[in-house]
Design a protein around this motif. Structure first.
Motif, short mmCIF file in Angstrom:
data_model
loop_
_atom_site.label_atom_id
_atom_site.label_comp_id
_atom_site.label_asym_id
_atom_site.label_seq_id
_atom_site.Cartn_x
_atom_site.Cartn_y
_atom_site.Cartn_z
N ALA A 19 4.91 -4.10 -10.04
CA ALA A 19 3.86 -3.34 -10.50
C ALA A 19 3.13 -3.73 -9.52
O ALA A 19 2.09 -4.67 -8.83
N VAL A 20 2.50 -2.46 -8.84
CA VAL A 20 1.50 -2.82 -8.21
C VAL A 20 0.38 -3.25 -9.07
O VAL A 20 -0.17 -2.25 -9.91
N SER A 21 0.09 -4.24 -7.99
CA SER A 21 -1.93 -4.79 -8.41
C SER A 21 -3.07 -4.01 -8.60
O SER A 21 -2.99 -3.32 -7.73
N PHE A 22 -4.16 -4.51 -9.25
CA PHE A 22 -5.54 -4.02 -8.70
C PHE A 22 -5.44 -4.69 -7.84
O PHE A 22 -6.44 -2.91 -6.70
N ALA A 23 -5.21 -5.28 -7.10
CA ALA A 23 -6.12 -5.59 -5.52
C ALA A 23 -5.53 -5.06 -4.00
O ALA A 23 -6.19 -4.51 -3.63
N GLU A 24 -3.61 -4.63 -4.83
CA GLU A 24 -3.04 -4.01 -3.41
C GLU A 24 -4.02 -2.20 -3.88
O GLU A 24 -3.86 -1.69 -2.89
N LEU A 85 2.32 1.71 2.50
CA LEU A 85 3.23 0.61 2.68
C LEU A 85 2.22 -0.82 1.52
O LEU A 85 3.13 -1.18 0.75
N VAL A 86 1.50 -0.96 1.24
CA VAL A 86 0.69 -1.11 0.75
C VAL A 86 1.35 -1.09 -1.32
O VAL A 86 1.28 -2.02 -1.61
N LEU A 87 1.28 0.07 -1.23
CA LEU A 87 1.57 0.68 -2.96
C LEU A 87 2.87 0.69 -2.92
O LEU A 87 3.17 0.14 -4.00
N ARG A 88 3.74 0.77 -1.69
CA ARG A 88 4.73 -0.20 -1.71
C ARG A 88 5.58 -0.87 -1.60
O ARG A 88 6.77 -1.75 -1.42
N ARG A 89 4.34 -2.11 -2.21
CA ARG A 89 4.68 -3.75 -1.57
C ARG A 89 5.47 -3.76 -0.46
O ARG A 89 6.14 -5.31 -0.74
N HIS A 90 5.02 -4.05 0.70
CA HIS A 90 5.79 -3.99 1.87
C HIS A 90 4.85 -4.78 2.79
O HIS A 90 3.55 -4.77 2.57
N ILE A 91 5.56 -6.01 3.08
CA ILE A 91 4.58 -6.77 4.08
C ILE A 91 3.77 -6.75 4.68
O ILE A 91 3.06 -6.91 5.38
#
Length: 290
Positions: A19-24, A85-91
């Protein structure tokens, strides 16, 4: 109670861990704010509508047109891509966000402090709320990206790091920062003669302060970290190279706009040189990201 997790429990745990974190979410929101703000400033300014006119000379007006063009056509879309990309948790998301954040704060210090409000006509003071939000969003995004950027999965090459830290980045940085030695010798004199400086002294001092007081030390630290193989070196590299990779093309666009608009302080040779330098920094940024 069974000690062995059921398939449904395993699936829930996996989804929770992904799951996408609050920070992301916050980082992505900041990037969207930057994209919208950069686009709004460019559309309102002389590059698109001219509703807002900066308190600057003709030379600085041409430069801001080139800068707004890059902000609108390059940095704003890149900021949206980074947010997705951040929301997809891509580096690549936080890696791109480092450069976008650094670029944004850097530019809006100049937009706020550079114009000569008391001497030249204009109304860009109306955009101060945009400038303030974008300046804050820039450094907050860069800080959040630094904290969320996990460099562990990145492929590492000590040979490449040493090459960049000892040769490539110092050489390109030298080309950028060495020009301040003759420039400051002139600017600090009783009667400066540099036409570019005279076209916008406050812009010149703001840029010099940022370049020499922030990004020269940051570049030096990144190079030292790469050579020594420190744990934070990759984050510093992506920050500095991302900044160079965006600011370099922006400066090239400024020089090109001056030349195309027959600015009295324009020179074809300078436009060619700045374009080559901007492409070199963009190529370095792409190479580091590959």
């Amino acid at each position: 109670m069974s000690a062995v997790a059921s398939p449904s429990q395993v699936r829930v745990r996996r989804l929770a861990s992904e799951a996408v974190s609050f920070a992301e979410v916050a980082l992505a929101a900041g990037l969207f704010v930057i994209a919208a703000g950069l686009a709004a400033v460019a559309v309102l300014g002389p590059f698109v509508s001219g509703v807002v006119e900066y308190h600057v000379t003709e030379t600085l007006r041409n430069q801001t047109i080139g800068l707004d063009a890059v902000s609108l056509l390059v940095v704003a879309p890149l900021s949206v891509v980074a947010a997705l990309l951040v929301l997809r948790r891509h580096i690549a998301g936080p890696a791109l966000a480092l450069g976008v954040g650094a670029y944004t704060s850097y530019m809006f210090v100049q937009y706020t402090l550079g114009p000569e409000y008391e001497r030249l006509p204009g109304n860009n003071q109306l955009l101060f709320p945009f400038y303030l939000v974008l300046f804050a969003a820039g450094w907050l995004v860069a800080l959040a990206a630094w904290n969320s950027f996990d460099v562990g999965p990145l492929p590492r090459s000590r040979r490449r790091d040493r090459l960049i830290g000892r040769i490539v980045l110092p050489l390109l940085a030298f080309v950028v920062f060495f020009r301040y030695i003759p420039a400051l010798t002139d600017w600090m004199g009783a009667q400066p003669g540099d036409s570019g400086y005279l076209a916008g002294p406050t812009f010149s001092w703001a840029i010099a302060l940022l370049d020499l007081g922030v990004f020269l030390p940051a570049t030096t630290i990144a190079c030292v970290g790469l050579v020594r193989g420190t744990s934070w070196a990759q984050k510093a590299l992506y920050t500095v190279v991302g900044w160079f990779g965006l600011v370099g093309p922006a400066v090239a666009a400024m020089a090109i706009t001056m030349y195309v608009n027959d600015d009295p302080n324009a020179a074809g040779g300078n436009a060619v040189f700045m374009t080559a330098l901007g492409l070199a920094f963009a190529a370095l940024a792409v190479t580091c990201a590959a």
